[in-house]
Design an enzyme around this catalytic site. Structure first.
Site, short mmCIF file in Angstrom:
data_model
loop_
_atom_site.label_atom_id
_atom_site.label_comp_id
_atom_site.label_asym_id
_atom_site.label_seq_id
_atom_site.Cartn_x
_atom_site.Cartn_y
_atom_site.Cartn_z
N HIS A 21 -4.53 1.73 -2.35
CA HIS A 21 -3.54 0.70 -2.70
C HIS A 21 -2.91 1.01 -4.07
O HIS A 21 -1.69 0.93 -4.24
CB HIS A 21 -4.19 -0.69 -2.75
CG HIS A 21 -4.82 -1.10 -1.45
ND1 HIS A 21 -4.35 -2.15 -0.71
CD2 HIS A 21 -5.86 -0.60 -0.76
CE1 HIS A 21 -5.08 -2.29 0.38
NE2 HIS A 21 -6.02 -1.35 0.37
N ASP A 115 0.30 -6.92 -3.47
CA ASP A 115 -0.31 -6.36 -2.28
C ASP A 115 -0.28 -7.43 -1.20
O ASP A 115 -0.59 -8.60 -1.46
CB ASP A 115 -1.76 -5.96 -2.60
CG ASP A 115 -2.29 -4.92 -1.65
OD1 ASP A 115 -2.26 -5.18 -0.44
OD2 ASP A 115 -2.72 -3.85 -2.12
N THR A 137 0.08 -1.80 2.20
CA THR A 137 -0.07 -0.34 2.03
C THR A 137 -0.58 0.38 3.29
O THR A 137 -0.78 1.58 3.26
CB THR A 137 -1.02 -0.03 0.85
OG1 THR A 137 -2.28 -0.63 1.13
CG2 THR A 137 -0.49 -0.57 -0.46
N GLN A 348 -5.68 15.89 -3.74
CA GLN A 348 -5.45 15.97 -2.28
C GLN A 348 -4.02 16.31 -1.87
O GLN A 348 -3.80 17.09 -0.96
CB GLN A 348 -5.91 14.68 -1.60
CG GLN A 348 -5.71 14.72 -0.08
CD GLN A 348 -6.42 13.61 0.64
OE1 GLN A 348 -7.63 13.49 0.54
NE2 GLN A 348 -5.69 12.80 1.37
N TRP A 366 -4.66 5.39 5.52
CA TRP A 366 -3.22 5.54 5.72
C TRP A 366 -2.59 6.52 4.73
O TRP A 366 -1.70 7.30 5.09
CB TRP A 366 -2.51 4.19 5.69
CG TRP A 366 -1.05 4.33 6.02
CD1 TRP A 366 0.01 3.94 5.27
CD2 TRP A 366 -0.49 4.94 7.20
NE1 TRP A 366 1.19 4.26 5.90
CE2 TRP A 366 0.92 4.88 7.09
CE3 TRP A 366 -1.04 5.55 8.34
CZ2 TRP A 366 1.78 5.40 8.06
CZ3 TRP A 366 -0.18 6.07 9.32
CH2 TRP A 366 1.21 5.98 9.17
N ASN A 367 -3.03 6.53 3.48
CA ASN A 367 -2.46 7.50 2.54
C ASN A 367 -2.74 8.92 3.00
O ASN A 367 -1.86 9.77 2.99
CB ASN A 367 -3.03 7.29 1.14
CG ASN A 367 -2.56 5.99 0.53
OD1 ASN A 367 -1.44 5.89 0.05
ND2 ASN A 367 -3.40 4.97 0.58
N SER A 368 -3.98 9.16 3.39
CA SER A 368 -4.35 10.51 3.83
C SER A 368 -3.53 10.90 5.05
O SER A 368 -3.02 12.03 5.16
CB SER A 368 -5.84 10.57 4.18
OG SER A 368 -6.60 10.33 3.03
N GLU A 371 0.05 11.63 4.00
CA GLU A 371 0.12 12.87 3.22
C GLU A 371 0.04 14.08 4.16
O GLU A 371 0.72 15.08 3.98
CB GLU A 371 -1.01 12.90 2.17
CG GLU A 371 -0.75 11.92 1.01
CD GLU A 371 -2.01 11.52 0.23
OE1 GLU A 371 -3.04 12.20 0.34
OE2 GLU A 371 -1.95 10.50 -0.50
N ALA A 386 -11.55 -0.79 9.14
CA ALA A 386 -10.26 -1.47 8.96
C ALA A 386 -9.14 -0.83 9.79
O ALA A 386 -9.28 -0.63 10.98
CB ALA A 386 -9.91 -1.55 7.47
N ASP A 387 -8.04 -0.46 9.09
CA ASP A 387 -6.86 0.08 9.76
C ASP A 387 -7.06 1.46 10.37
O ASP A 387 -6.28 1.92 11.21
CB ASP A 387 -5.73 0.18 8.72
CG ASP A 387 -6.15 1.00 7.50
OD1 ASP A 387 -7.32 0.95 7.09
OD2 ASP A 387 -5.28 1.71 6.94
C1 UDX Z 1 -8.62 2.68 2.66
C2 UDX Z 1 -7.87 2.57 4.00
O1 UDX Z 1 -8.39 3.28 5.01
C3 UDX Z 1 -6.42 2.75 3.84
O2 UDX Z 1 -5.75 2.94 5.04
C4 UDX Z 1 -6.01 1.51 3.19
O3 UDX Z 1 -4.62 1.44 3.01
C5 UDX Z 1 -6.72 1.48 1.82
O4 UDX Z 1 -8.13 1.54 1.98
P1 UDX Z 1 -9.04 5.05 1.41
O5 UDX Z 1 -10.38 5.19 1.98
O6 UDX Z 1 -8.93 5.14 -0.04
O7 UDX Z 1 -8.27 3.75 1.85
O8 UDX Z 1 -8.13 6.18 2.12
P2 UDX Z 1 -6.62 6.59 1.93
O9 UDX Z 1 -5.68 5.50 2.24
O10 UDX Z 1 -6.48 7.80 2.75
O11 UDX Z 1 -6.46 6.93 0.39
C6 UDX Z 1 -7.19 7.89 -0.28
C7 UDX Z 1 -6.33 8.45 -1.39
O12 UDX Z 1 -7.19 9.19 -2.24
C8 UDX Z 1 -5.24 9.40 -0.89
O13 UDX Z 1 -4.03 9.13 -1.55
C9 UDX Z 1 -5.75 10.77 -1.28
O14 UDX Z 1 -4.73 11.68 -1.64
C10 UDX Z 1 -6.63 10.48 -2.46
N1 UDX Z 1 -7.71 11.46 -2.57
C11 UDX Z 1 -8.72 11.50 -1.68
C12 UDX Z 1 -7.67 12.35 -3.63
O15 UDX Z 1 -6.74 12.33 -4.44
N2 UDX Z 1 -8.68 13.25 -3.74
C13 UDX Z 1 -9.71 13.31 -2.89
O16 UDX Z 1 -10.60 14.16 -3.10
C14 UDX Z 1 -9.74 12.40 -1.81
#
Ligand code: UDX
Length: 471
Positions: A21, A115, A137, A348, A366-368, A371, A386-387
């Site tokens: 987020h 948010d 997000t 990442q 979702w960010n992963s 990306e 969750a999502d």
């Molecule tokens: C979780 C949910 O799954 C997500 O969909 C929701 O919106 C927020 O909570 P998270 O587990 O953090 O999120 O996953 P993700 O949304 O993929 O975000 C992870 C972020 O960390 C990405 O932007 C990724 O680039 C970053 N990351 C991850 C790094 O920068 N380095 C790493 O080694 C691992």
């Protein structure tokens, strides 16, 4: 506010206190700052300190930027425990909400971007008559399935009946043909729909229409049909995704500063440099999810047995309930030495953009996911919560850019999926992934849907002139 000076919008941005987020909402803050908006970015003390320690956040804003810490007592530490979500919300309501009210009353803020799961911000904004826009997000497909939960309950499709995991559900409009019980957001698996965590996540989403608009980190060509469904209940949607790619496009740069809450290990980039194009699978389960020791070993065997090169993010807190160091079988140590590289936390976005990466074994955050889409990297999805359950279904069934292995954790299946993704079915997945990536790039470049929607958002915020300036 001096009525003789030109009006400069001042936006208070309030993300949920988790990496995914904070990351996307901070990118939006940077985009708004390129239009000279003043920004106050509100985060927990923990996030505040981590951003200062691990990023260059304070030096990248051209306009006034204020990183505001909330008071002590709000922490993500217990989020993975029973009723952890409700406990976090209790602290947000008792600590963050009064602070936010005080902060907004005493500052020149002209608009709040909160948010979309923090309705307490809407309570405050309504009370003091400030315009509020939500930023949700997650993906549009996940948002829409959250939104349809009351309809699922009414139709008797929730709670999920025994043997209903593989049956399609009928009450998430636009997904009737492919969304199964097991693809619904993870908390829909609860047998007790009166549990506080379940009620909370459902009611937060239902309140979306209270905001003047809804920002989504997605793009029209990716989720158009689902966005049409959402527009029937929230007509004013700003799709500005992938927001990290939009920021890169606006800055005309190949990479942007990271928003990592952990120290990034850059050494993996030199390791990647030594490998040929599309030869390495990248493995990460995001910032929150934990993995049991048993599941971790299945993945490890799957990776080593697949005989592919791998880069694996092994967060220090990744293994659930692991106080002592876990004993690693010799064959895994050996296989990792020969073909693998492990890091606590990596840059990442840069990793996914590296030519050596050919696939992503992901938890489908979702960010992963975005990306990976933007870089045209096919995925193997192992969603945790969750999502993520919804995202992974879309990756495999709608966008057809990978495999969804949810609810299995077996070294043979993992090994076979990796070989399929990286060798056997590489042509088919790459073709789809490259197509989606080109649509993603088109969306953020001049004239593209996300580019245009950001301009509309900026224009709309400019028009939110406080009453004392309107005469
Ligand atoms: C979780 C949910 O799954 C997500 O969909 C929701 O919106 C927020 O909570 P998270 O587990 O953090 O999120 O996953 P993700 O949304 O993929 O975000 C992870 C972020 O960390 C990405 O932007 C990724 O680039 C970053 N990351 C991850 C790094 O920068 N380095 C790493 O080694 C691992």
């Amino acid at each position: 506010m001096d009525p003789l000076l030109p009006f400069v919008p001042h936006v208070a941005i309030f993300p949920f206190p988790a990496q995914g987020h904070v990351n996307s909402m901070l990118k939006l803050a940077q985009l708004l700052s390129l239009s000279n908006f003043h920004i106050s970015f509100l985060v927990t003390i923990d996030t505040h300190d981590r951003l200062l320690n691990h990023t260059d956040v304070m030096s990248r804003f051209s306009s006034e930027f204020h990183l505001q810490a909330l008071p002590h007592g709000i922490s993500m530490d217990e989020i993975n425990t029973r009723d952890g979500v409700s406990k976090l919300y209790d602290s947000l309501n008792t600590i963050a909400k009064p602070f936010l009210r005080e902060f907004l009353v005493n500052s020149p803020v002209t608009c709040v971007i909160a948010d979309g799961i923090l309705s307490m911000a809407a309570d405050v904004a309504e009370e003091i008559n400030l315009p509020i826009i939500y930023f949700r997000t997650i993906s549009a497909c996940a948002f829409w399935s959250y939104f349809c939960i009351p309809a699922l309950i009414q139709a008797g499709e929730l709670p999920l009946k025994e043997n209903a995991m593989d049956l399609t559900v009928t009450k998430v409009k636009g997904m009737e043909d492919f969304l199964r019980g097991r693809d619904l957001p993870s908390f829909c698996r609860a047998s007790d729909l009166t549990s506080p965590d379940f009620r909370l996540l459902m009611t937060e989403t239902q309140q979306t229409a209270r905001a003047r608009g809804l920002i989504l980190n997605t793009f029209e060509d990716l989720e158009g049909p689902i966005l049409s469904q959402i527009r029937t209940v929230c007509p004013n949607i700003y799709t500005i995704g992938a927001v990290h790619a939009l920021l890169k496009a606006r800055l005309a740069t190949k990479s942007t500063s990271s928003n990592s809450l952990w120290q990034e290990d850059e050494s993996c980039m030199s390791w990647l440099d030594m490998h040929p194009p599309k030869s390495v699978i990248y493995v990460s389960f995001g910032s929150i999810a934990g993995v049991t020791k048993e599941d971790l070993l299945e993945f490890w065997y799957g990776l080593v047995n697949s005989e592919q090169k791998f880069l694996w993010v092994m967060r220090p807190d990744l293994i659930i309930g692991q106080e002592e160091k876990c004993q690693i079988p010799v064959e895994l140590e050996q296989g990792t030495k020969e073909r693998g590289y492990m890091a606590d936390w990596v840059p990442q976005e840069k990793v996914l953009a590296h030519t050596a990466i050919g696939g992503f074994l992901t938890h489908s955050g979702w960010n992963s996911t975005l990306e990976s889409i933007v870089e045209g990297v096919p995925m193997i999805c192992w969603p945790r919560f969750a999502d993520q359950q919804v995202n992974s279904r879309f990756v495999s069934e709608v966008w057809k850019m990978g495999l969804d292995i949810k609810d299995t954790c077996d070294r043979d299946i993992i090994g076979k999926s990796i070989r399929d993704l990286m060798e056997k079915r590489i042509g088919e997945f790459l073709q789809r992934a490259e197509h989606m990536a080109s649509l993603g790039k088109r969306a953020v470049n001049e004239g593209g849907s996300s580019y245009v929607n950001l301009d509309r958002l900026i224009q709309d915020i400019r028009l939110m002139i406080p009453p004392m300036r309107q005469s």
